[in-house]
Every structure is written in structure tokens, then in C-alpha cells.
Design an enzyme around this catalytic site. Sequence first.
Site, PDB file in Angstrom:
ATOM      1  N   ALA A 238      46.652  25.314  11.147  1.00 52.97           N
ATOM      2  CA  ALA A 238      45.283  25.726  10.815  1.00 52.97           C
ATOM      3  C   ALA A 238      44.229  25.433  11.878  1.00 52.97           C
ATOM      4  O   ALA A 238      43.247  26.164  11.975  1.00 52.97           O
ATOM      5  CB  ALA A 238      44.854  25.068   9.501  1.00 52.97           C
ATOM      6  N   ALA A 239      44.357  24.338  12.623  1.00 50.30           N
ATOM      7  CA  ALA A 239      43.272  23.911  13.517  1.00 50.30           C
ATOM      8  C   ALA A 239      42.983  24.988  14.573  1.00 50.30           C
ATOM      9  O   ALA A 239      43.903  25.676  15.022  1.00 50.30           O
ATOM     10  CB  ALA A 239      43.639  22.597  14.188  1.00 50.30           C
ATOM     11  N   PRO A 240      41.700  25.145  14.930  1.00 45.35           N
ATOM     12  CA  PRO A 240      40.556  24.316  14.529  1.00 45.35           C
ATOM     13  C   PRO A 240      39.953  24.664  13.161  1.00 45.35           C
ATOM     14  O   PRO A 240      38.930  24.124  12.789  1.00 45.35           O
ATOM     15  CB  PRO A 240      39.540  24.593  15.641  1.00 45.35           C
ATOM     16  CG  PRO A 240      39.831  25.998  16.053  1.00 45.35           C
ATOM     17  CD  PRO A 240      41.318  26.148  15.964  1.00 45.35           C
ATOM     18  N   LYS A 243      40.155  30.379  10.783  1.00 46.73           N
ATOM     19  CA  LYS A 243      40.710  31.283   9.759  1.00 46.73           C
ATOM     20  C   LYS A 243      40.712  30.607   8.391  1.00 46.73           C
ATOM     21  O   LYS A 243      40.484  31.257   7.370  1.00 46.73           O
ATOM     22  CB  LYS A 243      42.124  31.721  10.150  1.00 46.73           C
ATOM     23  CG  LYS A 243      42.204  32.544  11.430  1.00 46.73           C
ATOM     24  CD  LYS A 243      43.630  32.979  11.708  1.00 46.73           C
ATOM     25  CE  LYS A 243      43.773  33.573  13.088  1.00 46.73           C
ATOM     26  NZ  LYS A 243      43.644  32.548  14.168  1.00 46.73           N
ATOM     27  N   ASP A 261      47.709  20.577  10.264  1.00 45.11           N
ATOM     28  CA  ASP A 261      47.867  20.554  11.713  1.00 45.11           C
ATOM     29  C   ASP A 261      48.617  19.295  12.106  1.00 45.11           C
ATOM     30  O   ASP A 261      48.550  18.270  11.413  1.00 45.11           O
ATOM     31  CB  ASP A 261      46.524  20.612  12.450  1.00 45.11           C
ATOM     32  CG  ASP A 261      46.719  20.978  13.923  1.00 45.11           C
ATOM     33  OD1 ASP A 261      46.817  22.184  14.218  1.00 45.11           O
ATOM     34  OD2 ASP A 261      46.810  20.068  14.768  1.00 45.11           O
ATOM     35  N   ASP A 288      53.453  18.132  10.378  1.00 44.25           N
ATOM     36  CA  ASP A 288      54.219  18.955  11.306  1.00 44.25           C
ATOM     37  C   ASP A 288      54.685  20.214  10.584  1.00 44.25           C
ATOM     38  O   ASP A 288      55.381  20.144   9.564  1.00 44.25           O
ATOM     39  CB  ASP A 288      55.419  18.150  11.813  1.00 44.25           C
ATOM     40  CG  ASP A 288      56.205  18.868  12.901  1.00 44.25           C
ATOM     41  OD1 ASP A 288      56.018  20.080  13.075  1.00 44.25           O
ATOM     42  OD2 ASP A 288      57.017  18.194  13.572  1.00 44.25           O
ATOM     43  N   CYS A 357      48.359  35.198  18.720  1.00 40.13           N
ATOM     44  CA  CYS A 357      47.308  35.765  19.577  1.00 40.13           C
ATOM     45  C   CYS A 357      47.921  36.146  20.925  1.00 40.13           C
ATOM     46  O   CYS A 357      47.320  35.953  21.976  1.00 40.13           O
ATOM     47  CB  CYS A 357      46.140  34.797  19.749  1.00 40.13           C
ATOM     48  SG  CYS A 357      46.578  33.201  20.477  1.00 40.13           S
TER      49      CYS A 357
END
Length: 408
Positions: A238-240, A243, A261, A288, A357
Amino acid sequence: MVRNWILEALCAVVADGAYSNLYLKKHLREVDEKDRALATTIFYGTLRNYTYCQRMWSQYSNGNKVHKKIRVLLTMSVYQLLFLEKVPAYAVISEAVSLAKTIRPQAAGFVNAILRKVDRERKIEFRDDVDEIATTYSIAPWLVKMWIAQYGADRALAFAKASLDTQSLSVRRNVMKDKPEVDRLQELRDPIYQYTGNTLEADPLYREGVVSPQDMGAYEIVRVLDPKPEETILDVCAAPGTKTMAIAETMRDQGHVVALDLHPHRVALIQNDIRRLHLKNVEARCQDATDLSGLGLYDRVLCDVPCTGYGTLSRKPDIKLHLDPATMDTLIPVQAAILEQAAAHVKPGGVLVYSTCTLNQKENEKQVAKFLKSHPAFSLDMEKTIEPSKTTNGFYVAKLKKLADDVL
């Protein structure tokens, strides 16, 4: 002297491996406010065009060994000569010679001669089409070849050109709040807007949770996930938290979102945004993603995995400096392990979204196809590549659905 600051900033990224966006965020305040726009332009412009500018001057160096800091100085100076029309050549060369004298006095004459030669000639002889694309757009030749093989020559060229785009900052408006009517927000596709203000972090709209930074392509991944109020959502990488926050806002702060995260300092970034946005339905945990045991089942799971980032070369141009095909070989098994773990936590009838990405079918389409082959309970609902442009980075997203009856 602003160019001395730029030189030190570039050396930190090129030689020491600093992240360009983080370095600028931390150190740009050291530059006089009137010079910050110029400093940012030269800094990012040099990084985006690094191979091209370095090739331009090195062809005249006669194979001489050049001091590493002088190499960076020559490269940033060539960028200014070729791309900054409002700065006269004599001023660029004079400033470079002055800086060279402070670094390595005996190199001043060499710097002067090289830059004058570049200013007169302004051309490079290319070996072939791949060399021309790779050099002109400062992309590693192996990546250009891979893009051509995977996406075709036209799309590969478009990807390379997009890596030189200067992207404006885009933000996501908080759909739980009234739509702000201000000139510094220009709609791209609601709730994503181009931000034309000065410093987002200092803007009341940001501090009061009205807007948050978000790439338009990244938000498209949230659209594909399609979270609903009262559902349970798991965001495994998820970080940062960009989303994650978009998911929570879309759910109107109802239901439950678990954001994970691996690193505590990155979990802290998620928690900071939870507080800024006053959200009650998000829980951030340090875990993890390759071991998600004990987490239970969720209506929707977002698996936005670590990747090579080839879709973000414009926004993060320092990636260009360190492109290495071995990176994907390391990441692909990690992505597969995370996807495997994430799938185990999707409810029957639920949704699993896999995204990156990057622009690399080995990490994208082939990764999903391999997963589906060994997981007949899941089917591919849709997949698409979001191609990089002036308004978005490049992304890949696949939406997988799990059978309502998990017994085959």
C-alpha cells in the site's frame, strides 16, 4: 550560485544514488525562491536527457578520462546549451568554466573547448535506429529492443518520447467533501485535477484533506478495483497510501480497508494520510506481502506489486540512470509470490486486481497469464495498459474474478 547547487544535486543522484524527487523535496528550499523554477528545470531536464547530453560532449573528448564531477558538469551544461533557449550560450559556458575551476582547475580549458565544440556542431551520428531512439530519449538500448519486441516499433517510440515529458502535478479531490471551486484546480477527469498552485503541502486544500496528490493512471487502478461502501478491502503493497486513501474515500469511509507495507517508516506514511484525511475505515499494518497468513478473506484485494517502474521514467527520471535487465529477473518471482498470497485472501465471488507502474509484458500480461493457468478458480475480467503521456504515467492493470463457488 544556483548552478553550483544544481551540480551538487545532480551528483547526489548520479553518483550517490539519491532519489531525484526526494532530494528535491528536501533540498530545494536551499535555493533562492526566484531561482527555484530554473533549478528544477535544469535538474530534471538533465536527468531526463542524461544519455543524450553525455553522448553529445563525450564524442569530442578523444577518449580522455574525465573527472566524475566534471562529467556531470559537462552534461548539465550541454542540456542548457541545447534545451534552454532563453539562456545565452556564452553565459552557460562561462558559468561552467568558473565551476570547473573550483572542482579541478586544470580541467577549465577542457570544459571550455568541449562546450564550444558542442555549441557549434550540435549533432550526433547514430549507428542504427535502436541507437537513435535510445540516445535521443536517453533510454537503455536493451529496453528499446524489449519494447519493440513486446509492443511494436510505433508504441516503443511513443513510450520513449513520453519519458521526456514534463508532467504537471495532478491531485485527487476528496469525493466526501464539496467540490472546491478554485482556479488552481483544472479538471482532467473528475475526481482528478491538474494542480497549478505553488506548494501543494502548504496549500489549505491539502492540509484540510480536500485534495491529495494522485496520478490519473494510478487512479484508474482504483476505478478498476471498484470498491463499494461497507465492503472489506485488502491493499497488500500500500505505501505510501495514495491508492489506499482513494479507495477509502470512494467507500465514503465505510466498510474496512487493511493497508500493508513491509517497512515501518512507509507504514507511517499511510498513517499520516489517515490522520490528515480523518479516515476511520483504514487500518495500516507492517507486514510482508509474501506472507499474508492469518488475514482472513476480503471482498476485493489490490495487489499493486513492486516493479521495474518503466512507466514512470518521466516522473522519476533517475530510473533511466540505473536501468538493469537483472532487476526484472529479481522482481518477477517476488511479484508472483505476492500475487499467490493475495489470491488466497479473496472471498468466493470476490475481485483481485493486479497492477504495476511498468511497461513490460513479463511483469504484466505474462505474469497474470501464468497465475491464471494454475488458478482455475479465477478468470480474467479485463486487462489494459495505460500508456504514458503528458497527463499520466504508464501502468498495467488486470481485474480477476473468483468463482462464487470455490469448489470445482
